[in-house]
Design an enzyme around this catalytic site. Structure first.
Site, PDB file in Angstrom:
ATOM      1  CG  ASP A 193      -0.253   0.129   2.551  1.00 10.45           C
ATOM      2  OD1 ASP A 193       0.781  -0.542   2.744  1.00 10.45           O
ATOM      3  OD2 ASP A 193      -0.731   0.894   3.424  1.00 10.45           O
TER       4      ASP A 193
ATOM      5  CD  GLU B 165       4.032   1.002   7.190  1.00 14.74           C
ATOM      6  OE1 GLU B 165       4.687   1.291   8.197  1.00 14.74           O
ATOM      7  OE2 GLU B 165       3.724   1.871   6.338  1.00 14.74           O
TER       8      GLU B 165
HETATM    9  N1  BES Z   1       8.531   3.137   5.620  1.00 17.03           N
HETATM   10  C1  BES Z   1       7.914   3.978   6.576  1.00 17.03           C
HETATM   11  C2  BES Z   1       8.623   3.996   7.915  1.00 17.03           C
HETATM   12  C3  BES Z   1      10.017   4.552   7.915  1.00 17.03           C
HETATM   13  C4  BES Z   1      10.348   5.636   7.148  1.00 17.03           C
HETATM   14  C5  BES Z   1      10.957   3.989   8.702  1.00 17.03           C
HETATM   15  C6  BES Z   1      11.622   6.135   7.147  1.00 17.03           C
HETATM   16  C7  BES Z   1      12.239   4.490   8.723  1.00 17.03           C
HETATM   17  C8  BES Z   1      12.568   5.559   7.935  1.00 17.03           C
HETATM   18  C9  BES Z   1       6.473   3.536   6.776  1.00 17.03           C
HETATM   19  O1  BES Z   1       5.831   3.262   5.561  1.00 17.03           O
HETATM   20  C10 BES Z   1       5.702   4.659   7.408  1.00 17.03           C
HETATM   21  O2  BES Z   1       5.492   5.656   6.764  1.00 17.03           O
HETATM   22  N2  BES Z   1       5.277   4.485   8.659  1.00 17.03           N
HETATM   23  C11 BES Z   1       4.454   5.436   9.317  1.00 17.03           C
HETATM   24  C12 BES Z   1       3.773   4.801  10.473  1.00 17.03           C
HETATM   25  C13 BES Z   1       2.468   4.127  10.189  1.00 17.03           C
HETATM   26  C14 BES Z   1       1.886   3.596  11.475  1.00 17.03           C
HETATM   27  C15 BES Z   1       1.487   4.990   9.467  1.00 17.03           C
HETATM   28  C16 BES Z   1       5.265   6.562   9.882  1.00 17.03           C
HETATM   29  O3  BES Z   1       6.436   6.363  10.261  1.00 17.03           O
HETATM   30  O4  BES Z   1       4.732   7.650   9.949  1.00 17.03           O
HETATM   31 MN    MN Z   2       6.983   2.099   4.365  1.00 17.57          MN
HETATM   32 MN    MN Z   3       5.203   5.182   4.656  1.00 16.37          MN
END
Ligand code: BES
Ligand code: MN
Ligand code: MN
Length: 454
Positions: free
Chosen positions: A87, A152
């Site tokens: 996604d 995710e």
């Molecule tokens: N891939 C990211 C997380 C990430 C980004 C980890 C950069 C390390 C470095 C992931 O898709 C993401 O965006 N996660 C969200 C959290 C989720 C619960 C919506 C975030 O970190 O805001």
């Molecule tokens: Mn991600």
């Molecule tokens: Mn992300």
């Protein structure tokens, strides 16, 4: 032909296939994209089959399907679980994209499009690494489980239930994830810590309906004003979060670790170029990498209410809204933090408004030592793909599944990111460097191969 040569001979084919994946607008946050989500899940399943997996399932959930595959035909060899997400974030604002979000193209050595870096491009790196490995050996040399989710970007809610109900099935000796970043261009990186995150929404209601600001203004509460006053009080002058108890459980950063993190080849200039703000700020007493990797934060993510259209409308809105989040670090407890935040906000608010307070999602932070042998093997595999020694970093983003897996199975989690911090994940003109896409496929193929000799 050796494995590297096989992969190199396929570069054009790999890229055009990634384009296909990127063209599916699998935005998990919007129900209008439900059919695209289904299409993306099936696309992943089909490509897992053609990569050599005989067991492939698209598993329905309460929201978006999970894709699972396994190949357990290497007796005596370790089992690894690869996790990623198909996604993507919404592409808006669309007019800020140089080329349309779901029409990928290469410019200046970068593939542009929503999902290139986060996370379809990185998932595709594993799919193609595994496919090449399978063709090279005529089979997979190790036992592999693959779990690719579609929620995710909206908090991985269905995934958690699935993990709890399928512990035996998902069990593995290690977890592999490529959904993070490299420290910088030419610096392959392994991430050993992520922040956790709680996401909140509040709705303030004052007058029962919108009011003429001339007829009523001066004698009634304005929820928008009250909301801005509220947020103005949530940080102190030292940029610390002004919620009592917020820092109580924060693990004191280890001196040795701080020293190591601050010595990394991290470039402040690159950071500031990517941000482009006229000035910078952050919690007193901490460097920039510490502020973004090892310290907790509270950020306002969206605020709205009242009139936002063309021209002027003299109105006192009935309601005002805000979305905000807290990034958490060891050993903060998400549920406890949510309670403290709600309590403090209710205390700060005047009696002139009602407040509806919602916690939309919670997620624990994750940090783990990296002395297991698998980290060394990962470093060598990155050396093969990039010709450079990988560094160990922490990052500020959040991946709820990593903590869940670590807590549930207590196995090493190896996070190898191929995105760069300035590749505009979640923003217009998201991109992925071709060099890291191709280098990623090589590294990951070698990683799976080398793990067979563990
Ligand atoms: N891939 C990211 C997380 C990430 C980004 C980890 C950069 C390390 C470095 C992931 O898709 C993401 O965006 N996660 C969200 C959290 C989720 C619960 C919506 C975030 O970190 O805001
Ligand atoms: Mn991600
Ligand atoms: Mn992300």
């Amino acid at each position: 032909m050796n494995l590297t040569e096989l992969i190199e001979s396929r570069q054009d084919q790999h890229l055009s296939e990634l384009y296909e994946f990127l063209r599916i607008p699998s935005v998990s946050a919007k129900s209008e994209h439900k059919p695209d989500i289904e299409r993306a899940a099936n696309w992943v399943a089909d490509h897992l089959r053609s990569a050599g997996f005989k067991t492939v399932e698209v598993i329905p959930t309460n929201l978006h399907p999970l894709v699972y595959a396994e190949s357990l035909e290497a007796p005596g060899k370790p089992t690894v679980l690869f996790y990623g997400h198909y996604d993507v974030q919404p592409a808006e604002p669309l007019d800020l994209w140089t080329s349309p979000a779901f029409e990928p193209e290469v410019r200046d050595g970068n593939i542009f499009g929503r999902g290139t870096a986060d996370d379809k491009g990185q998932v595709h790196i594993h799919l193609k690494a595994l496919e090449c490995l399978h063709q090279f050996h005529g089979k997979f040399p190790i036992n592999i489980k693959v779990l690719i989710e579609g929620e995710e970007e909206v908090g991985s809610v269905s995934l958690w239930d699935h993990v709890q109900a399928n512990k035996e099935k998902l069990k593995a000796d290690a977890l592999l994830v490529s959904d993070t970043s490299m420290l910088g261009k030419g610096v392959p990186s392994i991430t050993y810590g992520l922040r956790g995150m709680n996401y909140y929404q509040i709705e303030l209601t004052g007058p029962v309906r919108d009011l003429h600001s001339g007829v009523y203004g001066g004698a009634v509460p304005n929820p928008l004003t009250i909301l801005t006053e509220l947020f103005a009080q949530l940080h102190d002058k030292k940029q610390r979060i002004a919620v009592p108890g917020f820092y109580d459980d924060v693990a004191k950063a280890d001196r040795e670790e701080r020293k190591a993190l601050n010595k990394l080849p991290w470039k402040k200039k690159d950071f500031e170029r990517a941000v482009g703000a006229p000035g910078y700020l952050g919690e007193d007493g901490f460097t920039t990498v510490e502020r973004i990797w090892i310290r907790p934060t509270l950020e306002l993510n969206g605020i709205w209410g009242g009139y936002q259209g063309e021209g002027a409308k003299t109105v006192i809105p009935s309601k005002a809204f805000a979305k905000f989040s807290t990034r958490l670090v060891p050993n903060q407890n998400p549920a406890k933090i949510a309670k403290l935040v709600e309590k403090h906000i209710r205390k700060l608010l005047p009696k002139t408004v009602h407040c509806k307070f919602e916690v939309l999602s919670t997620g624990k932070p994750w940090v783990a030592p990296y002395h297991d042998r698998i980290f060394h093997i990962a470093q060598e595999a990155l050396q093969k793909g990039f010709g450079k020694k990988a560094v160990f970093i922490r990052e500020g983003g959040s991946i709820p599944f990593v903590t869940q897996m670590h807590d549930t199975f207590k196995v090493p989690c190896v996070l190898i990111g191929f995105g760069l911090p300035d590749e505009n994940a979640h923003a217009p003109d998201e991109h992925l460097a071709l060099e890291n896409y191709y280098g990623g496929i090589k590294s990951i193929a070698h990683l799976y191969e080398d793990l067979a000799n563990l």
